[in-house]
Design an enzyme around this catalytic site. Sequence first.
Site, PDB file in Angstrom:
ATOM      1  N   ASP A 153     -10.746 -20.973  27.431  1.00  0.00           N
ATOM      2  CA  ASP A 153     -11.214 -21.973  27.513  1.00  0.00           C
ATOM      3  C   ASP A 153     -11.438 -22.791  25.915  1.00  0.00           C
ATOM      4  O   ASP A 153     -10.880 -22.201  25.052  1.00  0.00           O
ATOM      5  CB  ASP A 153     -12.702 -22.013  27.927  1.00  0.00           C
ATOM      6  N   GLY A 155     -16.779 -17.972  20.195  1.00  0.00           N
ATOM      7  CA  GLY A 155     -15.930 -18.293  21.159  1.00  0.00           C
ATOM      8  C   GLY A 155     -16.084 -17.465  22.359  1.00  0.00           C
ATOM      9  O   GLY A 155     -16.097 -16.214  22.366  1.00  0.00           O
ATOM     10  N   THR A 156     -15.722 -18.209  23.421  1.00  0.00           N
ATOM     11  CA  THR A 156     -15.754 -17.449  24.856  1.00  0.00           C
ATOM     12  C   THR A 156     -14.970 -18.160  25.658  1.00  0.00           C
ATOM     13  O   THR A 156     -14.567 -19.488  25.258  1.00  0.00           O
ATOM     14  CB  THR A 156     -16.921 -17.282  25.484  1.00  0.00           C
ATOM     15  N   THR A 157     -14.154 -17.859  26.583  1.00  0.00           N
ATOM     16  CA  THR A 157     -13.890 -16.810  27.278  1.00  0.00           C
ATOM     17  C   THR A 157     -12.402 -16.603  27.484  1.00  0.00           C
ATOM     18  O   THR A 157     -11.676 -17.538  27.614  1.00  0.00           O
ATOM     19  CB  THR A 157     -14.464 -16.772  28.961  1.00  0.00           C
ATOM     20  N   LYS A 179      -8.402 -20.725  20.864  1.00  0.00           N
ATOM     21  CA  LYS A 179      -8.739 -19.494  20.930  1.00  0.00           C
ATOM     22  C   LYS A 179      -7.614 -18.525  21.177  1.00  0.00           C
ATOM     23  O   LYS A 179      -7.775 -17.447  21.429  1.00  0.00           O
ATOM     24  CB  LYS A 179      -9.822 -19.228  21.969  1.00  0.00           C
TER      25      LYS A 179
END
Length: 281
Positions: free
Chosen positions: A70, A53-55, A86
């Site tokens: 995101d 997972g990002t960001t 997230k």
Amino acid sequence: MEANTRSTGRLPAAFLTPGSSSFMDFLSEHQPEMLPGNRQLPRTQGVIEAPHGTTIVGVTFPGGVVLAGDRRATMGNVIAQRDIEKVFPADEYSAVGIAGTAGLAVEMVKLFQLELEHFEKVEGAQLSLEGKANRLSTMIRSNLGMAMQGLAVVPLFAGFDVDRGKGRIFSYDVTGGRSEEHNFAATGSGSVFARGAMKKLFHDALTEEQATTLVVQALYDAADDDSATGGPDVARRIYPIVTVITESGFRRLTEEESSEIARAILARRLEQPDGPRAALL
């Protein structure tokens, strides 16, 4: 010793034995194999492929803090999931945004939520925001073995400090090292681009509305330059998760609120593709 492990009534005796106010200490004493860092991984060659997972971005404003993320998860060069969550509430006055190995990160957040709830039930009081940040640091450190095998978890922690009357942000490294960030922070593969956008747009007198717009602007800029970060997806109605924490507690923006911010930004980007400029002094 036998009496301590024997079930009494509906609950095992372990649950009725006085001990630490830390749920992690309780788990490590009675069922240590359930802690993520104690699990044995199969022997493999190279780095284990798992969704990442990002960001995550955070920004403070007078009266609170905004934490946003995101929705994209990637596995190598493949989009593993387009609508992953997230950002999660840790308790009434704090939240965690996850970057890194998605499965382990979500599990760590759930364990962290239990840790804070367990402390409050045993002690009859909430941990200070500083204490919560320290507890999360310990949990990340316990995952170091996994991190060395490529399964790192690097969250961003934010909350409203009721003692100081302001929002605060804490960042971490894979060893559990903790740093307090001032004004704004970002973690994940798109963090460099998001931080640049926030540096350009941040000022000390942000309103809550301006702060929520700023984090979505930062995520848009991150997605513009980082393929692992997902921008607003109008076709699928997938928008960033944006949360606000003030003295009133944790609040997640509704999908309608998030979409309104994202659509307004997309409309302005048609005229100014690289985003707004900082005002010249």
